[in-house]
Design a protein around this motif. Sequence first.
Motif, PDB file in Angstrom:
ATOM      1  N   VAL A 187      31.019 -32.696 -39.622  1.00 18.67           N
ATOM      2  CA  VAL A 187      31.598 -31.360 -39.457  1.00 18.67           C
ATOM      3  C   VAL A 187      30.536 -30.287 -39.593  1.00 18.67           C
ATOM      4  CG1 VAL A 187      33.874 -32.073 -40.258  1.00 18.67           C
ATOM      5  CG2 VAL A 187      32.188 -31.251 -41.910  1.00 18.67           C
ATOM      6  N   TYR A 188      29.284 -30.674 -39.819  1.00 22.61           N
ATOM      7  CA  TYR A 188      28.203 -29.721 -40.004  1.00 22.61           C
ATOM      8  C   TYR A 188      27.412 -29.570 -38.710  1.00 22.61           C
ATOM      9  CZ  TYR A 188      29.214 -30.169 -44.968  1.00 22.61           C
ATOM     10  OH  TYR A 188      29.840 -30.162 -46.169  1.00 22.61           O
ATOM     11  N   GLY A 189      26.650 -28.486 -38.648  1.00 21.37           N
ATOM     12  CA  GLY A 189      25.847 -28.259 -37.467  1.00 21.37           C
ATOM     13  C   GLY A 189      25.126 -26.938 -37.525  1.00 21.37           C
ATOM     14  N   CYS A 190      24.554 -26.551 -36.378  1.00 24.03           N
ATOM     15  CA  CYS A 190      23.810 -25.302 -36.256  1.00 24.03           C
ATOM     16  C   CYS A 190      24.796 -24.175 -35.932  1.00 24.03           C
ATOM     17  CB  CYS A 190      22.752 -25.431 -35.181  1.00 24.03           C
ATOM     18  SG  CYS A 190      21.786 -23.929 -34.916  1.00 24.03           S
ATOM     19  N   LYS A 191      24.802 -23.146 -36.750  1.00 24.59           N
ATOM     20  CA  LYS A 191      25.753 -22.048 -36.568  1.00 24.59           C
ATOM     21  C   LYS A 191      25.429 -21.230 -35.325  1.00 24.59           C
ATOM     22  CE  LYS A 191      26.821 -21.519 -41.498  1.00 24.59           C
ATOM     23  NZ  LYS A 191      26.845 -20.598 -42.663  1.00 24.59           N
ATOM     24  N   GLN A 192      24.154 -21.028 -35.028  1.00 25.33           N
ATOM     25  CA  GLN A 192      23.799 -20.208 -33.881  1.00 25.33           C
ATOM     26  C   GLN A 192      24.057 -20.946 -32.561  1.00 25.33           C
ATOM     27  OE1 GLN A 192      22.050 -20.212 -36.685  1.00 25.33           O
ATOM     28  NE2 GLN A 192      22.396 -18.059 -37.217  1.00 25.33           N
ATOM     29  N   CYS A 193      23.712 -22.226 -32.521  1.00 30.64           N
ATOM     30  CA  CYS A 193      23.865 -23.005 -31.288  1.00 30.64           C
ATOM     31  C   CYS A 193      25.236 -23.652 -31.162  1.00 30.64           C
ATOM     32  CB  CYS A 193      22.795 -24.085 -31.213  1.00 30.64           C
ATOM     33  SG  CYS A 193      21.110 -23.454 -31.255  1.00 30.64           S
ATOM     34  N   ASN A 194      26.001 -23.644 -32.251  1.00 30.36           N
ATOM     35  CA  ASN A 194      27.339 -24.248 -32.250  1.00 30.36           C
ATOM     36  C   ASN A 194      27.270 -25.707 -31.803  1.00 30.36           C
ATOM     37  OD1 ASN A 194      30.118 -24.350 -32.641  1.00 30.36           O
ATOM     38  ND2 ASN A 194      30.564 -23.684 -30.549  1.00 30.36           N
ATOM     39  N   LEU A 195      26.386 -26.469 -32.423  1.00 31.47           N
ATOM     40  CA  LEU A 195      26.220 -27.877 -32.109  1.00 31.47           C
ATOM     41  C   LEU A 195      26.399 -28.714 -33.364  1.00 31.47           C
ATOM     42  CD1 LEU A 195      23.091 -27.861 -29.776  1.00 31.47           C
ATOM     43  CD2 LEU A 195      25.470 -28.171 -29.120  1.00 31.47           C
ATOM     44  N   PRO A 196      27.126 -29.830 -33.283  1.00 34.90           N
ATOM     45  CA  PRO A 196      27.267 -30.708 -34.462  1.00 34.90           C
ATOM     46  C   PRO A 196      25.957 -31.432 -34.748  1.00 34.90           C
ATOM     47  CG  PRO A 196      28.323 -31.691 -32.547  1.00 34.90           C
ATOM     48  CD  PRO A 196      27.896 -30.324 -32.125  1.00 34.90           C
ATOM     49  N   LEU A 197      25.540 -31.434 -35.996  1.00 37.70           N
ATOM     50  CA  LEU A 197      24.268 -32.040 -36.385  1.00 37.70           C
ATOM     51  C   LEU A 197      24.382 -32.608 -37.786  1.00 37.70           C
ATOM     52  CD1 LEU A 197      21.876 -29.186 -35.199  1.00 37.70           C
ATOM     53  CD2 LEU A 197      22.087 -31.418 -34.106  1.00 37.70           C
ATOM     54  N   HIS A 198      23.727 -33.755 -37.999  1.00 36.42           N
ATOM     55  CA  HIS A 198      23.538 -34.238 -39.364  1.00 36.42           C
ATOM     56  C   HIS A 198      22.471 -33.390 -40.058  1.00 36.42           C
ATOM     57  CE1 HIS A 198      25.006 -38.203 -37.540  1.00 36.42           C
ATOM     58  NE2 HIS A 198      25.931 -37.841 -38.412  1.00 36.42           N
ATOM     59  N   MET A 199      22.525 -33.378 -41.345  1.00 39.82           N
ATOM     60  CA  MET A 199      21.504 -32.640 -42.096  1.00 39.82           C
ATOM     61  C   MET A 199      20.118 -33.234 -41.824  1.00 39.82           C
ATOM     62  SD  MET A 199      21.283 -31.968 -46.192  1.00 39.82           S
ATOM     63  CE  MET A 199      19.945 -31.014 -46.899  1.00 39.82           C
ATOM     64  N   GLU A 200      20.082 -34.581 -41.669  1.00 32.87           N
ATOM     65  CA  GLU A 200      18.812 -35.231 -41.408  1.00 32.87           C
ATOM     66  C   GLU A 200      18.306 -34.946 -39.992  1.00 32.87           C
ATOM     67  OE1 GLU A 200      21.083 -36.924 -44.580  1.00 32.87           O
ATOM     68  OE2 GLU A 200      21.547 -36.678 -42.449  1.00 32.87           O
ATOM     69  N   CYS A 201      19.190 -34.606 -39.070  1.00 27.13           N
ATOM     70  CA  CYS A 201      18.799 -34.331 -37.684  1.00 27.13           C
ATOM     71  C   CYS A 201      18.534 -32.856 -37.430  1.00 27.13           C
ATOM     72  CB  CYS A 201      19.897 -34.811 -36.725  1.00 27.13           C
ATOM     73  SG  CYS A 201      20.252 -36.576 -36.827  1.00 27.13           S
ATOM     74  N   PHE A 202      18.814 -32.016 -38.432  1.00 26.67           N
ATOM     75  CA  PHE A 202      18.661 -30.583 -38.214  1.00 26.67           C
ATOM     76  C   PHE A 202      17.204 -30.216 -37.943  1.00 26.67           C
ATOM     77  CE2 PHE A 202      18.234 -26.177 -39.846  1.00 26.67           C
ATOM     78  CZ  PHE A 202      19.053 -25.561 -38.929  1.00 26.67           C
ATOM     79  N   GLY A 203      16.265 -30.940 -38.584  1.00 22.89           N
ATOM     80  CA  GLY A 203      14.854 -30.648 -38.360  1.00 22.89           C
ATOM     81  C   GLY A 203      14.434 -30.911 -36.916  1.00 22.89           C
ATOM     82  N   LYS A 204      14.955 -32.002 -36.321  1.00 25.66           N
ATOM     83  CA  LYS A 204      14.622 -32.284 -34.924  1.00 25.66           C
ATOM     84  C   LYS A 204      15.143 -31.178 -34.016  1.00 25.66           C
ATOM     85  CE  LYS A 204      15.105 -37.260 -35.744  1.00 25.66           C
ATOM     86  NZ  LYS A 204      15.824 -38.495 -35.344  1.00 25.66           N
ATOM     87  N   HIS A 205      16.364 -30.746 -34.303  1.00 26.89           N
ATOM     88  CA  HIS A 205      16.938 -29.673 -33.494  1.00 26.89           C
ATOM     89  C   HIS A 205      16.145 -28.382 -33.644  1.00 26.89           C
ATOM     90  CE1 HIS A 205      19.913 -26.941 -31.790  1.00 26.89           C
ATOM     91  NE2 HIS A 205      19.893 -26.261 -32.919  1.00 26.89           N
ATOM     92  N   TYR A 206      15.716 -28.095 -34.872  1.00 26.40           N
ATOM     93  CA  TYR A 206      14.984 -26.853 -35.136  1.00 26.40           C
ATOM     94  C   TYR A 206      13.646 -26.834 -34.392  1.00 26.40           C
ATOM     95  CZ  TYR A 206      12.427 -23.283 -37.745  1.00 26.40           C
ATOM     96  OH  TYR A 206      11.674 -22.201 -38.096  1.00 26.40           O
TER      97      TYR A 206
END
Length: 630
Positions: free
Chosen positions: A607-626
Amino acid sequence: MAEFEDFSDGSDFEEFLGFEDVDEAEYSDDEYEPIDRELWLQHMFVNDDDEEEEDDLGEFEGFQTNWKTDNFHRNPRSAFNRTPGVKLDLPQDATPLQAFEKIFKEELWTHLVTETNRYRDQVEQTPTRAKTARWSPVTVPEMKTFIGICMGMGLLVLPVRRDYWRQSKNLFRTQFARNMSRDRFAAIWRYLHLQDNQAAVNRDDKMWKMRWFLDYLLVQFQALYEVDGNVSVDESMIKFKGRLSFRQYLPMKPTKWGIKVWVMAESATGYVTNFQVYAGREGSGEKGLAHRVVMDLARPYYGSHLSIYMDNFYTGVGLLEEMRTHGLYACGTVRANRKGLPKSELLRKKASLNKHEYRVAQMDDLTFCIWQDTKTVMVLSNHHDPTETGTVNRRKDGANRVPVVVPACLADYQKYMKGVDLLDQMVGYYGFQHRSKKWWRRVFFFLLSVSCHNAYIAARSVGGTAFRTRYKGFKNWMEDLAEQLISPLRTRAVPVTPPPFHPPPASPSSPFSPPPASPSSPSSPIAGLSGRRFFSPSPSPPVSPSPSAGRRFFPPSPSPPPPSSPSPAGGDTPTPQHDFGKIYDKRKQCRECQLVPDDEKEGGPTVYGCKQCNLPLHMECFGKHYRRYL
């Protein structure tokens, strides 16, 4: 040359016809008797000096009224006068999509998209109908992806439609979620439509909801391919147990309840060249249903000398005689109670015949045979010679199959009466069979499978040996078609341009605020993050978790490289802001995990993700997205 004078007063001609001299004054219409047909034939064709020809006059061809069991006359037959094979320009190395688009052309895709979007708008304007929360108009590539996924569901069968998007068990996961979300597929499935409900159409036609689609496919089937001269006519069943006025029950069919479709298919391949969906009796006084169906299906082939094979539901003396007048050949098993069959006890169903014994009779162009197999078989044909024979394979005394001599009409019937059965076999293997309360949707997906089969037959006929080497069968060809229909992989729904950077004011009291950067060091790329933020890991090696730890350990991501300092005079673009937090009420699949193999995924839905991009992401995957926006 001397001219011949006619000295006759006409009395000889009157006497020749059998008239007596009558007084013209006494002649009246009431006393007139018509010329006797047999007497006229006798005077016109009998030679009084040749008594041997008198026995043959009763057998004048075209006027026979009785079946004969000997002295058969020859029954000439003309060859099929059309060129079999593909009629459109199809390359020898055509891909499955190229062959399929010869039937499902851009016109049809546009029609599907237009009617689906229109139906959704009509539902939205109806206050009593439930609405879809989020909806965007369907596009042609999206509709092709939807149809490709439906084909994949026919090849890869799971119990429930939502199981194709299940992420809880690695063993049963599919890749459908990479191409279309479950909710989007369900929305298109709900609003899929073929006909405008508000258009002025003939509502007396029970097939009005898909009449345009039926007529369109029929034209494309006949324009793509020409049969080889031998076809079979039979009925196919589309499984449907819902409420429907023209639902049929056929206890002898594998599919007992459903919608009946009259089909004419090529005997060798099963290519469908004509069909009719049976919607019940046409009019209150329809008689001769089988006769009408066969003539309707064969009408495009009048005068072509096409050979049509059918079972005992259709075959009759009257039908075969009419087909012969239209330049059509027919052969099929016949029921013993049909009118016009031989009345001799030696040619009846209860005749005492030995195993594999047969008898033949002829009347004009019709040939009738009765053969004793396990049961008595009766065959009627309008183009076979009664003196010709063929062979069929039968088991004899429990041994291997041995050839048995039978009349040619029976041998050809067994050889060519298989086109529709072959079609049912292929469609039954890989057809899309998901349940629906809407009857026309079952017909639509049945005809979609028929279209795939027809396109496969057309591609195979031009591909030759190379095609058979590349595709081992219909299944492999269907798999490639489904993949080619699906649009390229869509990994994210974010804009190409990163969002603008607006650094929030630092809050020293916040436990998540990073320490201020030293003047000598470059600006930290995570200085603008708020809420639960991503921090660069420590350069020290990670500490291995203890065996007693119950939580799953995820190694930290490598530190992102620091960006160059923004130039006030127009240098590098500032680093965009990305905040991590809870953004959904329902769990969704992590967008970064969709890009890696299953063994590299970090976990299940989140249920978590990037607020600006509105994409579901794991906390561990947030760095890759960033790091994608650095």
